[in-house]
Design a protein around this motif. Structure first.
Motif, short mmCIF file in Angstrom:
data_model
loop_
_atom_site.label_atom_id
_atom_site.label_comp_id
_atom_site.label_asym_id
_atom_site.label_seq_id
_atom_site.Cartn_x
_atom_site.Cartn_y
_atom_site.Cartn_z
N SER A 6 1.06 -1.41 0.03
CA SER A 6 0.06 0.15 -0.06
C SER A 6 0.76 1.23 0.06
O SER A 6 0.33 2.39 0.29
N SER A 7 2.07 1.19 -0.14
CA SER A 7 3.02 2.22 -0.32
C SER A 7 3.16 3.10 -1.47
O SER A 7 2.81 2.71 -2.70
N SER A 8 3.34 4.51 -1.26
CA SER A 8 3.47 5.43 -2.46
C SER A 8 4.68 5.34 -3.13
O SER A 8 5.60 4.67 -2.65
N ILE A 9 4.47 5.53 -4.29
CA ILE A 9 5.68 5.49 -5.22
C ILE A 9 6.85 7.00 -5.11
O ILE A 9 7.69 6.56 -5.51
N GLU A 10 6.08 7.66 -4.40
CA GLU A 10 6.78 9.06 -4.12
C GLU A 10 8.26 9.02 -3.71
O GLU A 10 9.41 9.37 -4.05
N PRO A 11 8.46 8.24 -2.53
CA PRO A 11 9.58 8.01 -1.92
C PRO A 11 10.77 7.37 -2.87
O PRO A 11 11.95 7.49 -3.15
N ARG A 16 15.57 7.76 -6.47
CA ARG A 16 16.11 7.59 -7.83
C ARG A 16 16.54 8.92 -8.32
O ARG A 16 17.72 8.89 -9.01
N TYR A 17 15.90 10.07 -8.28
CA TYR A 17 16.19 11.51 -8.75
C TYR A 17 17.61 12.08 -7.80
O TYR A 17 17.80 13.12 -7.95
N SER A 18 17.62 11.58 -6.84
CA SER A 18 18.70 12.05 -5.75
C SER A 18 20.11 11.64 -6.03
O SER A 18 21.02 11.63 -5.59
N LEU A 19 20.16 10.26 -6.73
CA LEU A 19 21.45 9.68 -7.34
C LEU A 19 22.24 10.41 -8.05
O LEU A 19 21.74 11.35 -9.04
N ASN A 20 23.46 10.57 -7.88
CA ASN A 20 24.67 11.01 -8.75
C ASN A 20 24.68 10.11 -10.05
O ASN A 20 24.54 9.05 -10.04
N GLY A 22 26.29 7.56 -12.32
CA GLY A 22 27.04 6.36 -11.99
C GLY A 22 26.56 5.53 -10.47
O GLY A 22 27.02 4.75 -9.96
N GLY A 23 25.48 6.10 -10.04
CA GLY A 23 24.75 5.71 -8.67
C GLY A 23 23.99 4.43 -9.07
O GLY A 23 23.90 3.93 -10.12
N THR A 24 23.74 3.73 -7.93
CA THR A 24 23.06 2.38 -7.92
C THR A 24 21.75 2.59 -7.18
O THR A 24 21.82 2.92 -5.90
N PHE A 25 20.74 2.22 -7.86
CA PHE A 25 19.42 2.03 -7.04
C PHE A 25 19.18 0.68 -6.85
O PHE A 25 18.84 -0.22 -7.64
N VAL A 26 18.77 0.30 -5.38
CA VAL A 26 18.41 -1.03 -4.92
C VAL A 26 17.11 -0.95 -4.42
O VAL A 26 16.81 -0.09 -3.62
N SER A 27 16.10 -1.72 -4.91
CA SER A 27 14.77 -1.84 -4.63
C SER A 27 14.78 -3.29 -4.06
O SER A 27 14.92 -4.35 -4.65
N ALA A 28 14.22 -3.43 -2.77
CA ALA A 28 13.88 -4.97 -2.21
C ALA A 28 12.54 -4.71 -1.45
O ALA A 28 12.23 -4.19 -0.69
N GLY A 29 11.43 -5.34 -2.32
CA GLY A 29 10.36 -5.40 -2.05
C GLY A 29 9.17 -5.12 -2.96
O GLY A 29 9.60 -4.87 -4.03
N ALA A 30 7.93 -4.99 -2.65
CA ALA A 30 6.78 -5.08 -3.74
C ALA A 30 6.58 -3.45 -3.75
O ALA A 30 6.85 -2.80 -3.03
N GLU A 33 2.37 0.16 -7.30
CA GLU A 33 2.19 0.58 -8.71
C GLU A 33 3.52 0.66 -9.57
O GLU A 33 4.54 0.69 -9.26
N ASP A 34 3.36 0.78 -10.83
CA ASP A 34 4.44 0.85 -11.59
C ASP A 34 5.23 2.18 -11.50
O ASP A 34 4.85 3.23 -11.22
N ALA A 35 6.65 2.12 -11.62
CA ALA A 35 7.65 3.24 -11.30
C ALA A 35 7.73 4.00 -12.62
O ALA A 35 8.36 3.35 -13.46
N PRO A 36 7.23 5.38 -12.87
CA PRO A 36 7.40 5.94 -13.97
C PRO A 36 8.99 6.41 -14.07
O PRO A 36 9.09 7.63 -13.68
N ILE A 37 9.90 5.68 -14.45
CA ILE A 37 11.21 6.15 -14.51
C ILE A 37 11.64 6.30 -16.07
O ILE A 37 11.45 5.03 -16.71
N SER A 38 12.49 7.10 -16.28
CA SER A 38 12.89 7.30 -17.87
C SER A 38 14.01 6.44 -17.88
O SER A 38 15.19 6.70 -17.23
#
Length: 77
Positions: A6-11, A16-20, A22-30, A33-38
């Motif tokens: 039931s969590s929001s996609i905003e966090p 994602r947009y705070s990464l510099n 060459g950064g790595t985004f790690v997601s662990a969990g469900a 909704e779909d993530a609108p990432i370019s």
């Protein structure tokens, strides 16, 4: 970053947009909704995405049954 059903996609988007570059985004969990990432933006910034591969209990049992019957060989693990 862990996401619940039931969590929001905003966090996720803030992270994602705070990464510099060459950064790595790690997601662990469900995600609920779909993530609108370019993808073009992620490629331009050389951002890597890592996530878990989810496996449901029923699929796990089916795989275990196939191994028990000799229909699948997981010895390479």
């Amino acid at each position: 970053m862990t996401r619940g059903e039931s969590s929001s996609i905003e966090p996720l988007l803030k992270v994602r947009y705070s990464l510099n570059r060459g950064g790595t985004f790690v997601s662990a969990g469900a995600m609920a909704e779909d993530a609108p990432i370019s993808l073009v933006g992620a490629m331009s910034d050389n951002i890597r995405f890592l996530s878990l591969s989810w496996l449901m209990i029923a699929k796990s049992q089916k795989m275990a049954d196939m191994v028990a019957m000799g229909r699948s060989d997981l010895s390479f693990f």
